[in-house]
Design a protein around this motif. Structure first.
Motif, PDB file in Angstrom:
ATOM      1  N   PRO A  39     -11.631 -50.200  -7.463  1.00 23.40           N
ATOM      2  CA  PRO A  39     -11.520 -50.330  -6.268  1.00 23.40           C
ATOM      3  C   PRO A  39     -11.424 -51.784  -6.191  1.00 23.40           C
ATOM      4  N   GLU A  40     -11.157 -52.345  -5.560  1.00 20.86           N
ATOM      5  CA  GLU A  40     -10.622 -53.821  -5.761  1.00 20.86           C
ATOM      6  C   GLU A  40     -12.319 -55.178  -5.734  1.00 20.86           C
ATOM      7  N   GLU A  41     -13.541 -54.485  -5.548  1.00 23.14           N
ATOM      8  CA  GLU A  41     -14.471 -55.161  -5.780  1.00 23.14           C
ATOM      9  C   GLU A  41     -15.249 -54.586  -6.643  1.00 23.14           C
TER      10      GLU A  41
ATOM     11  N   HIS B  25     -22.503 -46.544 -16.453  1.00 26.69           N
ATOM     12  CA  HIS B  25     -21.195 -46.531 -15.469  1.00 26.69           C
ATOM     13  C   HIS B  25     -20.062 -46.217 -16.571  1.00 26.69           C
ATOM     14  N   ILE B  29     -17.140 -43.404 -15.540  1.00 27.07           N
ATOM     15  CA  ILE B  29     -16.288 -43.190 -15.796  1.00 27.07           C
ATOM     16  C   ILE B  29     -15.161 -42.391 -16.785  1.00 27.07           C
ATOM     17  N   TYR B  32     -14.782 -39.289 -14.712  1.00 27.80           N
ATOM     18  CA  TYR B  32     -13.906 -39.362 -14.180  1.00 27.80           C
ATOM     19  C   TYR B  32     -12.362 -39.546 -14.221  1.00 27.80           C
ATOM     20  N   ASP B 225     -15.344 -49.377   3.643  1.00 24.77           N
ATOM     21  CA  ASP B 225     -14.977 -50.053   3.091  1.00 24.77           C
ATOM     22  C   ASP B 225     -13.738 -49.691   2.184  1.00 24.77           C
ATOM     23  N   LYS B 227     -12.102 -51.427  -0.236  1.00 22.90           N
ATOM     24  CA  LYS B 227     -12.138 -52.453  -1.259  1.00 22.90           C
ATOM     25  C   LYS B 227     -12.848 -52.196  -2.232  1.00 22.90           C
ATOM     26  N   ARG B 228     -14.018 -51.007  -1.597  1.00 24.12           N
ATOM     27  CA  ARG B 228     -15.065 -50.352  -2.251  1.00 24.12           C
ATOM     28  C   ARG B 228     -14.937 -49.087  -3.530  1.00 24.12           C
ATOM     29  N   ILE B 230     -12.128 -45.301  -3.435  1.00 24.98           N
ATOM     30  CA  ILE B 230     -11.670 -45.347  -3.965  1.00 24.98           C
ATOM     31  C   ILE B 230     -11.199 -43.307  -2.657  1.00 24.98           C
ATOM     32  N   ASN B 243     -22.184 -48.349  -8.780  1.00 25.39           N
ATOM     33  CA  ASN B 243     -22.878 -49.494  -8.037  1.00 25.39           C
ATOM     34  C   ASN B 243     -22.050 -49.674  -6.286  1.00 25.39           C
ATOM     35  N   LYS B 245     -20.345 -51.412  -5.219  1.00 21.39           N
ATOM     36  CA  LYS B 245     -19.293 -51.666  -4.937  1.00 21.39           C
ATOM     37  C   LYS B 245     -18.070 -51.579  -5.466  1.00 21.39           C
ATOM     38  N   ASP B 246     -18.194 -50.113  -6.417  1.00 28.03           N
ATOM     39  CA  ASP B 246     -17.098 -49.237  -6.833  1.00 28.03           C
ATOM     40  C   ASP B 246     -17.168 -47.700  -6.258  1.00 28.03           C
ATOM     41  N   ARG B 248     -15.960 -43.781  -5.759  1.00 27.68           N
ATOM     42  CA  ARG B 248     -14.668 -42.914  -5.479  1.00 27.68           C
ATOM     43  C   ARG B 248     -14.599 -41.290  -4.925  1.00 27.68           C
TER      44      ARG B 248
END
Lengths: 502, 502
Positions: A39-41, B25, B29, B32, B225, B227-228, B230, B243, B245-246, B248
């Motif tokens: 994601p963008e942020e 993190h 990933i 994921y 949101d 942007k945060r 997917i 976090n 802001k990310d 999924r």
């Protein structure tokens, strides 16, 4: 030195190499994730994690015990096997290179590049160079500084080129590009005076989903092992590899340009083939992966152009394409298809340029990079200089930066000195073909049947399997003898003379 | 202790928390990536990297300096602010828990789980439990051993439950499930005797690509949101967060089951909403992320069922769905849609079960897990016991293990003691609704207009924003008072009485 002692020291080396492989793997996955789906942020969190992992990787490679082990082994050269000596020497070179950069600068650069990628994507999408400019400035500045760390003896840009193609420099490259320019300009001139080939059918609508299915079939025809290779979608196609069992290629589907993704898949598939064919035993060692960018590009462009745009293989590709796009292609003959995908015409986008004009795209970047690094060009002036050079070399001028200096992701990825290897790769490939044809006079008969196994077997045997064991020049000369760009000029001249009936 | 000293010690704590966040993190990933795209043979390389990162994470959290800092701060409790004390206490708990497990066993488990995921996927695809069985045996055995490390005082399965829902145990759960069983069985019985609702239209063909576009619209309606957040595609839907802001979420499109992906998106979207709404300041600290599985499930199931299957919100969903599937849904009324997505019927797949029968699916897993851990059930007998229990609780019997004990990824993910939290979450959610309706008598009017902002604001204010600051019981009781499963029984009784006109 006694064997037992050597083995003990090699344990230290191997452990460091495995740790280094793990950190680069994790960072590579984070980067792949960023390019494909993140994601963008998500940048802040990824920046922190990349910074930490990069720092730890640095610690591993600059560890005192490792350095000592390497030095001790180097001092006992004569007691090592040839393989061992090469491993120690290459590791020594890598360590020297890495530890030349102060740790904080190294970590900062990892974070900078991560942010720059995001900024570049925004800049490109919004066609606004000013978003990317401050990052490019920092990247140029850092590269200039790093060049001094890599090798104070060399001119800064030569030091950068050497990161991607050991042994290469501006002197050789200036001459190389001059030879191409002299040899290819008259050919391009002639083509501009005859009837252009017809490629309108490539602009019909080719739905992305069908292109995807077609791409998988092309991967199968190439002989790419799909248990070890995945195909993703990104703005700019690339290949990312972690070991010879995990290689990722990406493409971008344009619904009104069938050839775009097709040749991206063949190009990235060529990179992937190289990585997949490196011997198992090199995984998690300093020998893993392709040896240089130039040799890598020779492989990608071999599958993309030399095979992929050959008269013989376009027959196979069209047959496959017709299964996926029967309506769109029903009136297209093999000869039409072959000519269309070889259409030579000055254009704006490097990745979609034909074989003939491609080198000129690279020249623009090469000239700009040289000037950015020697300070004779400011970042803010890049768009104007880019556009003017396109006009000069190719006779076309971008009307927006997203189709100009923002088109490629290399600079945002932190890489300067990389672009020249693209043109080198094409020239290497033409000479490989020359040698391959002598070794296997019947090779094109197999290609025509859609069987690339003899071609791939030759490349595996002479190039792929060695990974980074041999230096670029060694592996090339072992396979093909002394490099001579004339093979490339001859190859293109013969090819385009046929296509355009010159 | 003086402030300066406290601040110095907190630096040590913060650095460790940031490193821990970075390692989890990177591992997240990698996981994921494995679940979504990684090539089949990538396991070996990923295993090595996960092993290394897991080991380093372990080192950070079991570091002597960290432990000392925590102990010193705990000894000076009275000098700390309330926030500081909570941070130290939670960190102390986590460290104790982690360092209870010997490092080599911890790393081995990370590698085991990575391999088990691959084996489970093969087993499920090939409907062959024997492929997965040896991994499940090791996972059970490791969990049993870890339970002793976590808390020797508790029964092993209670110790495992506490990993996911602090303060919970078999005694409470046995009673809880009994209450549900007693309250819901008569309701299910009654429903079986009246006319079943019509849901045939959900079995028409809904192309995956259109479902994808619909999913994005649903995410927008929910107020996620993008942007945060997917949305990806996996065999089994899940949420992964790094976090705030990310985040999924993933789903799985079945072309002949419109409701499947729709409610997966709402469910995982609920998990995501919780994570996105945790306060920024908790990122990279021990307070980041949702506090427990039970509270997390209360959020996912709130958006999925309480909102997503409400009379009011199904109106909004149908309107949106009709834009994407005008043909398939042209004769479907709001009432038909509402009833169809609430059809109560015993079935085989947990993730597709209705609200009413769902708890029985969880009960099967709960009973099996209890027995696997206390040793009264062997892994090889799981399929038979599973099938018999489905027959007993739900009156249906799986004909193959891929629709039976292989359907879920939790065991291959290494998690035992997790399933009960699903049923708990539903019950928590019903009580939250009860409180919310008292606080905002007009809430359903907003929901009916497709505006979930008051609902989300309430959840953010009372639950989400606290992250892991409060313990599960604290955060729940602060918001809703003492937990009482009767709210859930009442909620379902009222709802299904209406739907089936009982």
């Amino acid at each position: 030195m006694i064997r037992k002692e050597i083995d003990e020291l090699f344990k230290v080396l191997r452990e460091a190499q495995e740790k280094h492989a793990a950190f680069t793997h994790a960072m590579g996955i984070l980067q792949y994730d960023q390019e494909t789906v993140a994601p963008e942020e998500s940048g802040e969190g990824r920046g922190k994690t990349m910074g930490l992992l990069g720092g730890l990787d640095y610690e591993v490679m600059s560890d005192e015990a490792l350095r000592k082990a390497v030095d001790t082994l180097l001092a006992a050269k004569s007691d090592l096997t040839e393989d061992e000596l090469r491993e120690v020497e290459l590791l020594h070179k890598n360590i020297k290179q890495l530890s030349a950069i102060p740790q904080d600068e190294y970590v900062d650069f990892i974070v900078l590049v991560d942010e720059a990628q995001v900024a570049w994507r925004k800049a490109k999408n919004g066609n606004d160079f000013s978003i990317f400019a401050p990052y490019l400035e920092k990247i140029v500045e850092t590269n200039r500084k790093f060049a001094g760390y890599y090798n104070k003896e060399l001119k800064p840009y030569d030091a950068l080129i050497n990161q991607f193609e050991e042994g290469m420099n501006m002197e050789i490259l200036n001459e190389f590009f001059q030879k191409l320019s002299d040899g290819l300009r008259p050919l391009l001139e002639k083509i501009s005076q005859v009837q252009q080939v017809e490629d309108g059918f490539l602009r019909k609508t080719y739905p992305a989903l069908d292109q995807k299915a077609f791409s998988y079939e092309v991967m199968d025809i190439m002989g790419l092992d799909r248990k070890r290779t995945i195909l993703g979608e990104t703005e700019h196609p690339f290949t990312e590899n972690f070991n010879n069992k995990d290689v990722r290629i990406t493409t971008h589907y344009y619904e009104n340009a069938l050839e775009s993704s097709l040749y991206s898949v063949l190009h990235e598939g060529g990179h992937a083939m190289y990585e997949l064919n490196v011997q198992d035993k090199y995984n998690w060692t300093v020998f893993s992966g392709g040896v240089s960018m130039g040799i890598h590009e020779s492989q990608s462009r071999f599958y993309e152009n030399i095979i992929g745009r050959s008269f013989e293989f376009t027959k196979v590709l069209l047959e496959s394409a017709k299964k996926h796009f029967p309506e769109q292609l029903k009136e297209v003959s093999h000869e039409m298809f072959w000519k269309a995908v070889n259409k030579a015409e000055p254009s704006l986008i490097r990745t979609e340029a034909d074989e003939l004009t491609y080198a000129f795209h690279v020249m623009v970047r090469y000239e700009i990079e040289k000037k950015l690094i020697d300070g004779s060009l400011q970042v803010k002036d890049v768009p104007e200089v880019w556009n003017s050079m396109y006009e000069k070399y190719l006779g076309v001028r971008p009307s927006k930066d997203s189709e100009g200096c923002l088109q490629d992701s290399h600079w945002s990825g932190g890489d300067l000195g990389y672009f020249p290897t693209y043109a080198l790769g094409s020239a290497y490939g033409a000479q490989m073909l020359h040698t391959m044809e002598k070794d296997m006079p019947d090779m094109w008969k197999s290609v025509e049947k859609g069987d690339l196994s003899p071609v791939t077997a030759w490349l595996k045997e002479h190039i792929h399997k060695f990974g980074s064991y041999y230096k670029p020049k060694e592996v090339f000369e072992n396979a093909c003898g002394k490099f001579d760009a004339q093979h490339f000029v001859d190859y293109l001249t013969e090819k385009y003379t046929k296509i355009y009936g010159l």
